[in-house]
Motif scaffolding. Structure first.
Motif, PDB file in Angstrom:
ATOM      1  N   LEU A 176       0.886  -1.063  -0.083  1.00  0.00           N
ATOM      2  CA  LEU A 176       0.092  -0.034   0.040  1.00  0.00           C
ATOM      3  C   LEU A 176       1.051   1.183   0.046  1.00  0.00           C
ATOM      4  N   HIS A 177       0.274   2.297  -0.308  1.00  0.00           N
ATOM      5  CA  HIS A 177       0.992   3.655  -0.208  1.00  0.00           C
ATOM      6  C   HIS A 177       0.182   4.531   0.234  1.00  0.00           C
ATOM      7  N   ILE A 178       0.688   5.222   1.192  1.00  0.00           N
ATOM      8  CA  ILE A 178      -0.124   6.089   2.131  1.00  0.00           C
ATOM      9  C   ILE A 178       0.300   7.407   1.877  1.00  0.00           C
ATOM     10  N   LEU A 222      15.132   1.496   3.274  1.00  0.00           N
ATOM     11  CA  LEU A 222      15.458   2.878   2.859  1.00  0.00           C
ATOM     12  C   LEU A 222      15.666   2.858   1.581  1.00  0.00           C
ATOM     13  N   GLU A 223      14.787   3.453   0.656  1.00  0.00           N
ATOM     14  CA  GLU A 223      15.272   3.417  -0.752  1.00  0.00           C
ATOM     15  C   GLU A 223      15.954   4.553  -1.178  1.00  0.00           C
ATOM     16  N   TYR A 224      16.658   4.342  -2.268  1.00  0.00           N
ATOM     17  CA  TYR A 224      17.690   5.381  -2.875  1.00  0.00           C
ATOM     18  C   TYR A 224      17.262   5.757  -4.328  1.00  0.00           C
ATOM     19  N   VAL A 239      16.857  -1.742  -3.139  1.00  0.00           N
ATOM     20  CA  VAL A 239      17.389  -1.608  -4.448  1.00  0.00           C
ATOM     21  C   VAL A 239      16.244  -1.538  -5.287  1.00  0.00           C
ATOM     22  N   ASP A 240      15.840  -0.084  -5.955  1.00  0.00           N
ATOM     23  CA  ASP A 240      14.782  -0.048  -6.791  1.00  0.00           C
ATOM     24  C   ASP A 240      15.873  -0.016  -8.287  1.00  0.00           C
ATOM     25  N   THR A 241      15.405  -1.066  -9.223  1.00  0.00           N
ATOM     26  CA  THR A 241      16.348  -1.321 -10.346  1.00  0.00           C
ATOM     27  C   THR A 241      16.127  -0.259 -11.330  1.00  0.00           C
ATOM     28  N   GLY A 242      15.262   0.890 -11.098  1.00  0.00           N
ATOM     29  CA  GLY A 242      15.164   1.932 -11.982  1.00  0.00           C
ATOM     30  C   GLY A 242      15.833   3.122 -11.408  1.00  0.00           C
ATOM     31  N   HIS A 243      16.538   3.203 -10.346  1.00  0.00           N
ATOM     32  CA  HIS A 243      17.036   4.232  -9.759  1.00  0.00           C
ATOM     33  C   HIS A 243      18.532   4.496  -9.679  1.00  0.00           C
ATOM     34  N   HIS A 244      19.301   4.100 -10.857  1.00  0.00           N
ATOM     35  CA  HIS A 244      20.740   4.246 -11.120  1.00  0.00           C
ATOM     36  C   HIS A 244      21.006   5.103 -12.246  1.00  0.00           C
ATOM     37  N   PHE A 271      13.806  -5.472  -2.990  1.00  0.00           N
ATOM     38  CA  PHE A 271      13.726  -5.054  -4.220  1.00  0.00           C
ATOM     39  C   PHE A 271      12.621  -4.095  -4.760  1.00  0.00           C
ATOM     40  N   ASP A 272      12.918  -2.997  -5.508  1.00  0.00           N
ATOM     41  CA  ASP A 272      11.501  -2.364  -6.255  1.00  0.00           C
ATOM     42  C   ASP A 272      11.862  -2.876  -7.477  1.00  0.00           C
ATOM     43  N   PHE A 273      11.259  -3.776  -8.222  1.00  0.00           N
ATOM     44  CA  PHE A 273      11.461  -4.300  -9.422  1.00  0.00           C
ATOM     45  C   PHE A 273      10.709  -3.214 -10.583  1.00  0.00           C
ATOM     46  N   ALA A 287      15.765   7.029 -17.464  1.00  0.00           N
ATOM     47  CA  ALA A 287      15.694   7.503 -15.989  1.00  0.00           C
ATOM     48  C   ALA A 287      14.714   6.350 -15.013  1.00  0.00           C
ATOM     49  N   ASP A 288      14.025   7.006 -14.401  1.00  0.00           N
ATOM     50  CA  ASP A 288      13.132   6.286 -13.445  1.00  0.00           C
ATOM     51  C   ASP A 288      11.773   5.717 -14.378  1.00  0.00           C
ATOM     52  N   ASP A 289      11.976   4.972 -15.291  1.00  0.00           N
ATOM     53  CA  ASP A 289      10.886   4.773 -16.212  1.00  0.00           C
ATOM     54  C   ASP A 289       9.601   3.957 -15.859  1.00  0.00           C
ATOM     55  N   LEU A 321       7.315  -5.501  -6.830  1.00  0.00           N
ATOM     56  CA  LEU A 321       7.266  -4.691  -7.908  1.00  0.00           C
ATOM     57  C   LEU A 321       6.933  -3.156  -7.746  1.00  0.00           C
ATOM     58  N   ASP A 322       7.851  -2.189  -8.355  1.00  0.00           N
ATOM     59  CA  ASP A 322       7.192  -1.062  -8.343  1.00  0.00           C
ATOM     60  C   ASP A 322       7.180  -0.305  -9.847  1.00  0.00           C
ATOM     61  N   GLN A 323       5.927  -0.356 -10.223  1.00  0.00           N
ATOM     62  CA  GLN A 323       6.026  -0.235 -11.655  1.00  0.00           C
ATOM     63  C   GLN A 323       4.456   0.598 -11.964  1.00  0.00           C
TER      64      GLN A 323
END
Ligand code: RM4
Ligand code: MN
Length: 388
Positions: A64-66, A178-180, A213-218, A240-242, A248-250, A285-287
């Motif tokens: 969930l996202h609050i 903690l995500e970066y 590790v969000d795979t889109g954040h590098h 992971f956030d896949f 970029a953060d596509d 997943l974070d898509q």
């Protein structure tokens, strides 16, 4: 050859978490295209996530996202999820969509605004208590746009202080993840731009803080599997956030842009013995599915992670170790590529059949009539999207 029964057992244990926001309308800053049948409520998002789990058997929880998914009674919502055959997973805190957060949230120069942001995070822990969630996932948009705008080190101090307060509030079985992300929406400095900064904060907090590790954040070309291996070795990979990226953060479908990279990442997880739930790595997943239908996109994403994982499990570990030890550069590389080049789709289809599932989840979804049903039923109300 890897032992096939071991491979199958490991795949049966793989759990992939779905993001509630992937079922809502999303887009770019240019346009959000509405799709028919999109959920209007959190319950409807959970219904869609439950479909993905029913068809794959591998996605038993929904993040969930609050405040996007705010409801009056979270215990009741968790009960609703259970009735649909899934559970509420990670709670994502959103402190980036309020006018007060123009200069940041937890690193804002104004103590009153920092208090407000910290209270939002503490509320998320209350929600976790009600839903039985293990993980609080934090991503901050905090940073600056211009040199001199704020004190770089001072912002780290403010961030550390807030994280400490939230960490102290966690229950014994709860974790702070903690995500970066290297940039965006801040363009000059970002307060948590990379895994090193995240790790430093986690180490200062204590053992129940870990890096996401969000795979889109590098930056383009970053060797993500190296980061994964290093964090696993330190016991600080939380999950992971896949998703996948071209630029970029596509937030595109995981494994779409670079399936080989996904395999290499999962290979490090397997090599560290960290695939099973006991290791505590959250595979999320974070898509965003801006132009494609959302439920089939989530099905495809789960299947892509399963395929990369199956290939990672097929690596002949003893043969690889022997080649590495012998200094056989090309032999070692060949062992890895043999696994990657294996068509694992029949293996996964067979595994689904063994579980009583349709071997082809996407075809089964199209046959099920669910899409037509939600298009017919979900008329009126306000469709969910960023901000609701
Ligand atoms: C951020 C980050 C977070 C996600 C939001 C929607 O870029 O990836 O994990 O919750 O986007
Ligand atoms: Mn993310």
């Amino acid at each position: 050859m890897a032992d096939l029964s071991v491979v199958k057992q490991a795949l049966l244990g793989l759990e992939i978490e779905l993001p509630s926001w992937s079922f809502g309308n999303t887009g770019t800053r240019f346009k959000v295209f509405a799709q028919p049948g999109v959920p209007r409520t959190v319950r409807e998002k959970i219904d869609d996530a439950a479909q993905v789990h029913a068809l794959t058997g591998s996605a038993p929880s929904v993040a969930l996202h609050i405040p996007w998914d705010a409801v009056a009674d979270y215990g009741e919502l968790a009960g609703y999820a259970r009735e649909q055959g899934v559970r509420v997973g990670t709670i994502n805190a959103n402190v980036f969509q309020d006018d007060d957060f123009r200069l940041g949230s937890v690193a804002n120069p104004d103590p009153g605004i920092r208090r407000k942001a910290t209270d939002r995070l503490l509320e998320c822990v209350d929600i976790m208590d009600a839903t039985g969630s293990r993980d609080l996932k934090l991503w901050f948009a905090d940073g600056t746009n211009y040199p001199g705008q704020d004190d770089i080190a001072g912002r780290q101090d403010r961030l550390a202080e807030c994280l400490h307060e939230v960490y102290q509030r966690l229950g014994e079985d709860q974790r702070l993840l903690l995500e970066y992300k290297l940039f965006e929406p801040s363009f000059y400095t970002t307060d948590v731009p990379d895994w090193g900064t995240s790790l430093l904060h986690c180490l200062a907090l204590g053992p129940r803080a870990a890096v996401v590790v969000d795979t889109g954040h590098h930056a383009p070309g970053t060797n993500i599997e190296f980061i994964v291996a290093v964090l696993l070795r330190a016991g600080r990979l939380g999950g992971f956030d896949f998703n996948s990226r071209f630029y970029a953060d596509d937030d595109l479908i995981v494994g779409a842009a670079d399936p080989f990279q996904l395999f290499r990442i999962m290979r490090e997880v397997v090599a560290a013995g960290a695939l099973g739930p006991a290791a505590g790595i959250a595979f999320m997943l974070d898509q965003c599915h801006n132009i494609e239908p959302k439920i089939p996109a989530q099905l495809r994403s789960v299947m892509n992670v399963q395929e990369a994982t199956a290939k990672a499990l097929l690596v002949d570990a003893p043969a690889l170790a022997a080649a590495q030890q012998a200094g056989d550069v090309l032999g070692a590389h060949a062992v890895l590529m043999d696994a990657y080049d294996t068509d694992v789709r029949p293996l996964l289809a067979g595994l689904r059949a063994d579980q009583g599932l349709d071997p082809d989840p996407v075809a089964a979804y199209h046959r099920s009539g669910y899409q037509q049903k939600i298009i017919a039923d979900r008329v009126g109300g306000t469709q969910a999207g960023w901000g609701s």
